[in-house]
Design a protein around this motif. Structure first.
Motif, short mmCIF file in Angstrom:
data_model
loop_
_atom_site.label_atom_id
_atom_site.label_comp_id
_atom_site.label_asym_id
_atom_site.label_seq_id
_atom_site.Cartn_x
_atom_site.Cartn_y
_atom_site.Cartn_z
N ARG A 1 0.83 -1.21 0.00
CA ARG A 1 0.00 0.00 0.00
C ARG A 1 0.86 1.26 0.00
O ARG A 1 0.55 2.24 -0.68
N SER A 2 1.94 1.24 0.76
CA SER A 2 2.81 2.41 0.84
C SER A 2 3.47 2.69 -0.51
O SER A 2 3.52 3.83 -0.97
N THR B 1 2.41 1.66 -3.48
CA THR B 1 1.37 2.02 -4.45
C THR B 1 1.08 3.52 -4.39
O THR B 1 0.80 4.16 -5.41
N SER C 1 2.35 -4.98 -5.73
CA SER C 1 1.83 -6.17 -5.06
C SER C 1 2.96 -6.86 -4.34
O SER C 1 3.99 -7.18 -4.95
#
Length: 243
Positions: free
Chosen positions: A78-79, A81, A90
């Motif tokens: 998430r960071s 992305t 991913s």
């Protein structure tokens, strides 16, 4: 040394642990037009893994489940992305102390570019002739904190709390930092940091004609970056590839 508030520490500890990983490899492919795909694998060595578990336990993160990941692949994904220039990411856990994953960049010249008035960290040019295309990266104690904060502001805060010169800008030598690491983290972890190397191999659309800071092998450029060089930046790190 001062610690951040517990929620922040628990959130970014896995990301910080990646930078203290003693086995890390980055492989990438740069395509015509500047798009790129990067794969990453990282494994914590035993001393560092024990340190992470101890800190998490001290901060109330819990250590009872031996299968709980020390490197949180989902959070890391998430960071990354959310980082400027990243189109997708991913990551997955191989085991509690190891991750692997990949992320895509639409244009490598825009990677981690957040409109900084002081310029980009990565310069990309493309030309038709051999040697006319290039990627250049430069990091020093002035630019590195911005680079890391664009990748993850929370990581930047945490590394500052851990007194890493790459973020704090403190004027210390590599040996002085390793002495500090020995006092704060213990000899085992300090020795793991001193021995750690980040291995990078990047493939380009045609044969590499020149490399600064690494070696050329056909259409690949390869680099072995000592982790302590990156954490301390006693001397600026400058890399360039032409193809």
């Amino acid at each position: 040394m001062t610690f951040l508030k517990k929620p922040i520490v628990l959130l970014v500890l896995p990301l910080a642990a990646v930078l203290f990983s003693c086995t890390a490899r980055i492989d990438g492919v740069v395509r015509h037009g500047g798009a790129a795909d990067i794969t990453v694998s990282a494994t914590l060595q035993p001393g560092t893994a024990a340190l992470v578990r101890t800190i998490r336990g001290f901060m109330g993160g819990g250590t009872a489940d031996a299968n709980a990941p020390l490197l949180d692949a989902a959070m890391i994904g998430r960071s990354i992305t959310a980082a400027p220039g990243v189109s997708a990411a991913s990551f997955a856990n191989e085991n509690p102390s190891a991750i692997n994953g990949r992320f895509s960049i639409a244009s490598i010249g825009d990677f981690l570019d957040a409109g900084d008035s002081e310029g980009r960290f990565i310069a990309f040019t493309e030309g038709a002739a051999a040697g006319a295309s290039s990627i250049a990266l430069s990091l020093d104690r002035d630019s590195a904190p911005r680079f890391i904060s664009h990748l993850s502001p929370e990581l930047s805060e945490y590394l500052a709390a851990l007194m890493a010169p790459v973020v704090s800008g403190e004027d210390v030598t590599k040996q002085e930092y390793l002495n500090i690491a020995t006092m704060v983290y213990g000899r085992v972890v300090a020795d793991e940091i001193a021995a750690a190397t980040i291995r990078v191999s990047i493939e380009f659309p045609r044969s590499v004609t020149a490399v600064q800071g690494g070696a050329a092998r056909g259409n690949r450029a390869e680099f072995d970056i000592p982790l302590v060089d990156l954490l301390v930046l006693e001397n600026p790190l400058q890399y360039e590839v032409r193809w």
